[in-house]
Write an enzyme that holds these catalytic residues in place. Structure first.
Site, PDB file in Angstrom:
ATOM      1  N   GLU A  32       0.853  -1.185   0.000  1.00  0.00           N
ATOM      2  CA  GLU A  32       0.000   0.000   0.000  1.00  0.00           C
ATOM      3  C   GLU A  32       0.885   1.229   0.000  1.00  0.00           C
ATOM      4  O   GLU A  32       1.958   1.238   0.601  1.00  0.00           O
ATOM      5  CB  GLU A  32      -0.924   0.032   1.220  1.00  0.00           C
ATOM      6  CG  GLU A  32      -1.787   1.295   1.257  1.00  0.00           C
ATOM      7  CD  GLU A  32      -2.887   1.252   2.303  1.00  0.00           C
ATOM      8  OE1 GLU A  32      -3.802   2.084   2.213  1.00  0.00           O
ATOM      9  OE2 GLU A  32      -2.835   0.408   3.204  1.00  0.00           O
ATOM     10  N   CYS A 208      -6.545   1.360   2.363  1.00  0.00           N
ATOM     11  CA  CYS A 208      -7.357   2.585   2.326  1.00  0.00           C
ATOM     12  C   CYS A 208      -6.948   3.493   1.179  1.00  0.00           C
ATOM     13  O   CYS A 208      -7.726   4.349   0.752  1.00  0.00           O
ATOM     14  CB  CYS A 208      -7.246   3.318   3.661  1.00  0.00           C
ATOM     15  SG  CYS A 208      -7.881   2.381   5.069  1.00  0.00           S
ATOM     16  N   ASN A 329     -12.148  -2.541  -0.293  1.00  0.00           N
ATOM     17  CA  ASN A 329     -11.202  -2.748   0.795  1.00  0.00           C
ATOM     18  C   ASN A 329     -11.828  -2.270   2.094  1.00  0.00           C
ATOM     19  O   ASN A 329     -12.251  -1.119   2.189  1.00  0.00           O
ATOM     20  CB  ASN A 329      -9.910  -1.968   0.557  1.00  0.00           C
ATOM     21  CG  ASN A 329      -9.015  -1.985   1.784  1.00  0.00           C
ATOM     22  OD1 ASN A 329      -8.380  -2.978   2.104  1.00  0.00           O
ATOM     23  ND2 ASN A 329      -8.992  -0.869   2.523  1.00  0.00           N
ATOM     24  N   GLU A 330     -11.895  -3.162   3.068  1.00  0.00           N
ATOM     25  CA  GLU A 330     -12.430  -2.827   4.391  1.00  0.00           C
ATOM     26  C   GLU A 330     -13.748  -2.060   4.290  1.00  0.00           C
ATOM     27  O   GLU A 330     -13.953  -1.055   4.958  1.00  0.00           O
ATOM     28  CB  GLU A 330     -11.398  -2.048   5.208  1.00  0.00           C
ATOM     29  CG  GLU A 330     -10.192  -2.903   5.577  1.00  0.00           C
ATOM     30  CD  GLU A 330      -9.221  -2.208   6.518  1.00  0.00           C
ATOM     31  OE1 GLU A 330      -9.314  -0.985   6.676  1.00  0.00           O
ATOM     32  OE2 GLU A 330      -8.353  -2.898   7.093  1.00  0.00           O
TER      33      GLU A 330
END
Length: 754
Positions: A32, A208, A329-330
């Site tokens: 990331e 994120c 994502n999440e």
């Protein structure tokens, strides 16, 4: 009569047991753009703000004319004056230079100068490292010159100067080392450290980072391909702007160069839910779905397809053979469920063989299934050790599991041995259940020593050097010994003499107003509240307590250090706010207890958390239970030995064993003729065990590899990069059983061959 000492506890490896094949995708890495992992890190660009899209950030003028910034689709920086000018850039954290290395300076500029434009590299003391003249013409031209460093420096700067009258506009200034990993723009030492992990896959580009703090800042892969000087970049969620120089094509190329499969994470039309509630309206979602489909075509499509042709134009006619895509994502909740269904249907229809990964954040979408579900854990060493059996009882009919992000983040220092011990214990449990857990990746991968937005991380670096934390070496050990079949193992984990937590109880809320009545333990109401046991604003009622407010949390605790069985009962009613109820139980002290979090996480799910003198962690699988406002609920929690049952209105919600932190965890795998026994000693004492290789034939030892240190708080550093690293030596043994002494605070791999 001579009394022989008792035999040490046993570790028995069942060589004839069924075992579980370990998936070839078991150990991968997750990248990331965080902690300057990409820009200022593995992506080799040295100039900060090379396209002036962040105004004057990273740039400053010297004596003479002031820089003039022109905004637009492609911003420019103008320097004009009659007596020359000076413009300098110190990069992300100072320009790192290595003696005798060649650096390529690319400048796109236009204008007129009476004398030459001089490019100079200076060290922190102002001594020249390299210099060259750069041609400037009246038309926009991209010029490239070579600079060869005369010395090594970690905090150099680039100076562009002119001594005569002139007027020059710059719109791109780039400085990159000519030597990159396999010639594809990555910093060699960092890329090699990743390759040394032998990852089966690379998950990218986040995290994120995929979602952004707003829809405008969401990751859009089509904006990250093509000429780097034309890429706009975007503001990331971790405090800095990404150039997108490390774009979709570069990620795919990195995977290929590493020998790893690409795992692309597609934005699902939602901004980061921890930072924003912004979503793309369902009526406008088709464009985002098409982006995901086109990403697959870019990676895999033939050269006569729209995006396959684009890939070929960018220098890679051969498909990258991407087999996995993660949708979001999440993300969680009904908004995610609705969007996931649309993405799932479109991808499954056009690419039926593509493995689709769904997010699991407590709850998961119910509208569609998935091939694999992604679970994330950031907890303490005790939590991970307690959870080594998490997947032992997993429903084998549910989707396979990808533990996409996990790390010990509590009590981990900046990456210590203690963290690696907890992770290793959990990894043994995942391998033991490799029929369910088919993919894993530690997170995060990189951290620049001068931008630690997340802690800890696997690889720590500065401009010139890098080292792996103990968690990095953990991954190194398991990935190199994680092939073949996981074998059944039984062992004494050292927890038999540990006491359970207390019998105390309590009530609590989180950002919620609620009232409670008739709190009792075994039918008896607690005595008066200790002064330390009350936090927040509470009002006593005839038969209980009422809280109004947004404290996080507001608590009333009644500690009781005596162990034993118990039945806790209470009634609760939500009056307003974001969540439901917190019901503390087995309260031993004000810092040691569990609580049942009913309607927690913004009333999205229900689970039990445990606290032991520090931050807590979940010990049960979340249940899809939400709390309504205005109605009374009957709550009952029963403790019988280490077994806990939680009931809501008479319905059993959780039935689990109260975890006892083990001192030793063991596992084993077989790859061909080689058996590897894997043991984690979490205690501060040496642990002796008799290892039985239960099967046919005799065995001989190959080697013993140990990861340990004098203290669990020990860490690696730039000064001592391998203070904690695997040490291998020969293992002198022949037979079917061996008595072995495992060092305190250690991860040990013993290899045998028949």
């Amino acid at each position: 009569m001579l009394l022989l000492p008792p035999a040490p506890p046993a570790i028995r490896v069942d060589l004839n047991g069924p075992g579980c094949p370990i998936a070839s995708t078991m150990y991968g890495v997750f990248f990331e753009e965080i902690n300057h992992a990409g820009d200022g890190g593995i992506y080799s660009e040295l100039v900060l703000n090379r396209s002036f899209r962040e105004g004057m950030k990273g740039w400053k003028g010297g004596a003479g004319p002031r820089p003039e910034l022109k905004t637009g689709a492609r911003p420019t920086l103008r320097m004009a004056g009659g007596a020359g000018f000076q413009l300098e850039n110190s990069g992300y954290f100072g320009l790192p230079m290595r003696r005798a290395e060649t650096y390529d300076l690319r400048i796109e500029a236009m204008g007129e100068l009476k004398g030459p434009l001089r490019a100079t590299l200076l060290d922190a003391g102002g001594q020249q490292i390299a210099s060259a003249n750069v041609p400037v013409t009246r038309d926009w031209k991209m010029r490239e010159v070579k600079l060869v460093a005369l010395k090594t420096a970690n905090k150099a700067r680039l100076v562009l100067s002119a001594n005569g009258a002139g007027d020059v506009e710059f719109r791109y200034v780039s400085l990159m080392p000519r030597k990159t990993w396999k010639g594809h723009g990555l910093r060699p030492d960092l890329a090699q450290m990743v390759a040394d992990l032998k990852p089966a896959f690379i998950r990218f580009p986040g995290g994120c980072f995929v979602e952004g703090d707003s829809i405008a800042n969401a990751h859009r892969w089509k904006r990250t391909i093509g000429p780097v000087e034309l890429r706009q970049g975007r503001q990331g969620v971790w405090g800095y702007r990404s150039t997108d120089g490390l774009g979709f094509h570069e990620y795919l190329q990195w995977c290929e160069d590493t020998g790893a499969a690409p795992l692309y994470v597609s934005n699902v039309g939602m901004a980061c839910q921890f930072r924003s509630k912004e979503t793309v309206p369902l009526s406008e979602l088709d464009e985002w779905i098409q982006d995901a489909l086109d990403a697959i075509e870019y990676a895999n499509g033939p050269v006569n397809s729209r995006w396959g042709a684009e890939r070929a134009e960018n220098g890679h006619p051969k498909p990258f053979e991407m087999k996995h895509i993660e949708v979001g994502n999440e993300n969680w909740g009904p908004e995610y469920d609705a969007r996931y269904a649309r993405f799932y249907d479109a991808i499954r229809t056009k690419y039926p063989d593509m493995q689709i990964i769904v997010d699991v954040m407590g709850t998961k979408p119910t509208s569609r299934s998935a091939d694999i579900q992604d679970e994330h854990f950031y907890e303490s060493t005790d939590w991970f050790a307690n959870q080594h059996g998490r997947y032992d009882t997993y429903n084998r009919k549910d989707p396979k599991v990808y533990v996409g992000e996990y790390a010990v983040t509590k009590g981990a220092g900046t990456g210590n041995l203690n963290a690696a011990l907890g992770e290793a214990a959990f990894m043994i449990g995942m391998e033991r259940n490799s029929d369910v857990v088919t993919m894993t990746s530690y997170a995060p991968l990189f951290v620049h020593a001068e931008d630690r937005a997340w802690n800890p991380d696997a690889i720590v670096f500065n401009g010139l050097d890098a080292y792996g934390t103990p968690s990095y070496w953990n991954q190194w050990l398991f990935s190199r010994n994680g092939r073949g079949t996981s074998l059944p193992v039984t062992w004494d984990d050292g927890t038999s003499n540990k006491m359970p937590m207390g019998r105390g109880a309590g009530i609590a809320t989180w950002n919620t107003s609620a009232e409670f009545r008739d709190l009792k333990i075994d039918g008896v109401a607690p005595l008066s509240v200790p002064l330390e046991g009350m936090k927040g604003t509470w009002v006593s009622t005839i038969d209980g307590w009422k809280h109004e407010g947004k404290e996080q949390p507001a608590t009333i605790l009644y500690p009781d250090a005596a162990g034993g069985d118990f039945t806790l009962t209470v009634q609760a009613r939500k009056l307003g706010g974001a969540e439901g109820f917190l019901i503390p139980f087995r309260v031993r002290s004000f810092t040691q207890y569990s609580w049942w979090n009913i309607g927690g996480w913004n009333n999205e799910r229900t689970s039990v958390e445990r606290f032991d003198n520090g931050p807590g962690g979940e010990v049960t699988r979340p249940a899809d239970v939400k709390i309504e406002t205005g109605r009374w609920y009957d709550i009952r929690i029963e403790g019988r030995g280490d077994r806990i049952r939680c009931y809501l209105d008479g319905a059993l919600i959780h039935d689990y064993r109260d975890p006892q932190t083990p001192e030793l965890i063991a596992g084993a795998s077989r790859d061909g003729k080689t058996v590897t026994v894997k043991v984690v000693n979490l205690s501060g004492e040496p642990m002796e065990r008799e290892i039985f290789l239960d099967g046919k034939g005799a065995w001989r030892g190959i080697d013993e590899t140990v990861l340990t240190a004098r203290s669990p708080d020990d860490e690696n550093s730039f000064a001592t990069p391998k203070k904690i690293a695997p040490v291998t030596k020969g293992l002198d043994f022949r037979g079917e059983r061996i008595t072995h002494r495992f060092k305190p605070w250690s991860v040990t791999f013993l290899r045998f061959q028949n």
